[in-house]
Design a protein around this motif. Sequence first.
Motif, PDB file in Angstrom:
ATOM      1  N   THR A 122      -2.073  -2.340  -3.720  1.00 52.82           N
ATOM      2  CA  THR A 122      -1.432  -1.017  -3.578  1.00 52.82           C
ATOM      3  C   THR A 122      -0.408  -0.803  -4.707  1.00 52.82           C
ATOM      4  O   THR A 122      -0.284   0.307  -5.221  1.00 52.82           O
ATOM      5  CB  THR A 122      -0.761  -0.844  -2.197  1.00 52.82           C
ATOM      6  N   SER A 140      -7.318   4.670  -1.059  1.00 53.45           N
ATOM      7  CA  SER A 140      -5.913   5.034  -0.905  1.00 53.45           C
ATOM      8  C   SER A 140      -5.184   3.777  -0.457  1.00 53.45           C
ATOM      9  O   SER A 140      -5.822   2.773  -0.103  1.00 53.45           O
ATOM     10  CB  SER A 140      -5.783   6.099   0.187  1.00 53.45           C
ATOM     11  N   ASP A 142      -3.711   3.393   2.283  1.00 54.90           N
ATOM     12  CA  ASP A 142      -4.084   3.141   3.681  1.00 54.90           C
ATOM     13  C   ASP A 142      -5.382   2.350   3.782  1.00 54.90           C
ATOM     14  O   ASP A 142      -5.513   1.444   4.603  1.00 54.90           O
ATOM     15  CB  ASP A 142      -4.261   4.465   4.443  1.00 54.90           C
ATOM     16  N   ASN A 145      -4.703  -1.203   2.724  1.00 55.31           N
ATOM     17  CA  ASN A 145      -3.946  -1.915   3.767  1.00 55.31           C
ATOM     18  C   ASN A 145      -4.811  -2.215   4.993  1.00 55.31           C
ATOM     19  O   ASN A 145      -4.521  -3.143   5.746  1.00 55.31           O
ATOM     20  CB  ASN A 145      -2.720  -1.108   4.185  1.00 55.31           C
ATOM     21  N   GLY A 146      -5.863  -1.423   5.177  1.00 56.70           N
ATOM     22  CA  GLY A 146      -6.742  -1.625   6.328  1.00 56.70           C
ATOM     23  C   GLY A 146      -7.773  -2.725   6.127  1.00 56.70           C
ATOM     24  O   GLY A 146      -8.489  -3.083   7.064  1.00 56.70           O
ATOM     25  N   ARG A 299     -13.283  -3.718   5.573  1.00 55.11           N
ATOM     26  CA  ARG A 299     -12.440  -3.400   6.722  1.00 55.11           C
ATOM     27  C   ARG A 299     -13.316  -3.096   7.945  1.00 55.11           C
ATOM     28  O   ARG A 299     -14.514  -2.835   7.800  1.00 55.11           O
ATOM     29  CB  ARG A 299     -11.550  -2.195   6.422  1.00 55.11           C
TER      30      ARG A 299
END
Lengths: 449, 100
Positions: A122, A140, A142, A145-146, A299
Motif C-alpha cells: 500500500t 486499491s 482496501d 489489505n484484504g 483474497r
Amino acid sequence: MTRVLIPSGALGLGYDADALARGIALGVDLIAIDGGSTDSGPSYLGRGVSKYARASTKLEWQGLILARAKAGCPLVIGTAGTCGSDSMVDWLVEITQEILKEQGLSAKIATVKSEQPALRVTDALVAGTISALPAAPEISADIVNGCSHIVALAGIEQISAALQTGADIIIAGRTTDTAIIAALPIMNGINPGPAWHGAKIGECGALCATNPQSGVITVDFDNDGFTITPLAEGAHATPHTVSAHMLYENTDPFILYEPGGHLDVTDAQYTALDDTRVRVTGSIWHPSTRYTVKLEGARVAGYQSIIMVLVRDAHYVENIQKWCDDIIAKHCEKACARLTLTPDDFSVELRIIGQNATLGEIETRESTLAEVGVLAIVTAADQETAGNIAKLLNPYLLHHPLTQLEEQPTFAFPFSPAEIDRGAIYEFVLNHVMVLDDPMDAFVLTVLP
Amino acid sequence: MTQIRDIAVKVRSKNAGPFWVTIDIFCGSEPAFDQIVKSLSTDRVASLFQCEVKTIKRFDIPSLNVVKFSFPRPHIQGAVSDRDMHGAAWAPLLAELDLN
C-alpha cells in the motif's frame, strides 16, 4: 561452463531416479527444481498451502538431498510448496530437517522469503511505484489489505545472494520459474541472454524433449549459448521440441519479462548436436532501467456450497436449460424470503455438465445425450449462509417438475448429504509489478543455524 | 467441411498466468500451416471466443509451423465465474472450427 540439472517441472510430479543418478555421475554445478506456480488456482496462495501430499514432497525431496550430497553442489528450490508463501518455506525447512536427521546428513540451509506485508504494497501504491501489467484488475489499498497472502517473485539477485552464503540447500519462497536456474550461470559470469533462455527452456525439465514425463535434463551454459540434454532412456531433445517450449504458458513466444529486464529469443538458433542434444545460441538479454518484481495476491472471494444432481429422464434432458432457469428463479425468491437476503447477497449457478459446463455461452457443439449432470454452485458471504441456500436448493434439484401437469419427478443425487461445503474460496487480485531500489528490499535471506 | 483438428497435429490451450490464456495450433507441416494461416482470420477467432479482436495477440511462426493466439481470460483464473482452472477447454473449441 556451468551445468545445471533440473529433475522435473515441479517437486511432486516425480522424476526418473536412474536419469538423476546418470546426471549426478556427469558432474553438476547445481540442482534446481521448481516447487509450484499459480497454475492450480488461487486457493493455494490464499491459504498458504501446497497442492502436493507431504509424503510425495518428502520422498522426492529426499532423493534430491541425497543426490546433492553425492554431487557436492547446491540444491535450490523456488516457489516452495506450490505458492511460495512464508508458511510453505517453513514447511519445507521442517521436511528438510526431518530428512537430514533420518539420513544422518548435515547441510547448511538458507531460505529466501518472498511474502510481502500489505503495508509495503500500500505504501508503494501511494508512492506510485506499482504498475499494472496487461489485463490487470483495478486495485486499491482496501483490496491489498484484504489479501490473505501477497508474494513477490524473486529473480536471480535474491537467489545469487543465497548461493553466495555457501548454502548447500536453498529453500526459496515465490521466485520466477527461471531465476533458480539462471542465477548460478550469471553469477559465474556467463552472458545473461543464454542463461535466461536456457533457464526458460529447462524450467519444466524434460517437457522440452520427447518423453516429457521422464523429467531429468541438464542445461550446460557457456558464454555463447547453452546445450539441453535429456537424461532418461529414450528421451530426445530436438530443435523443434526445444524451440516449441517457448510457446508453453507464454503469451509471447519470443519475449520473456523477468526482474531486471527481458529476454528476446527472436533470433535464436536451435541446432541438433546429435539425436538427443540441442544447442541454442543467439538469445539476447535487455536490462531494464528500473528493477521491478511481479506481485501475486489472493483474497477470500466468498464461501461456497455445491450440489451435484444427475438427470437421466429423456424429457428432462431435452429441456434441461428450461428446468434450470425455472429452478433458479423459484429458488432465488424462496431463499430471499426465508433467509432474509437480497439477490445481491449470494449467487447460484447451475452448470449443465454434458451441455456447456466447461465453455458456457461460447460452446458451439450440440449433441444428443443420454444424461446430463447439473452442478449447482452457491456462493455467499459466509459458509452458514451458503449452506442454507444450498439446503433450500436441494428439494428443487431432487423433485422439480417442468410443468404442474406432470407427476413429481425424482432425480439422482450421488451423495448424502447432497450439499458439499467447500469452505472459503479465493481469488487472484494482483497482476502488478513493484519497483525496488535494491533487489533485497522485498525479500528476507536467512542462513539457518 | 474441414475442421482445424482434421489437418493440425495438436491444438492446446493453457493459462499464461492467471490473467491470460494462450492457444497453440501445431500444424505439423508447411502445407497445413499455410492453409490454416490463410483461412483462419483473427476476426473469426475473436468471434468464436466472443472477445474483442484488438485484445488478441497472434503469432504465425513458420519455423515451428505453429499459429499461436493469446488473449486476456474472460474470467480471471479461479474466479467464482471461472469454469476452467487451467484454461484447457479453449483448445477443443478452436480445433472444431470449420476452415473456410
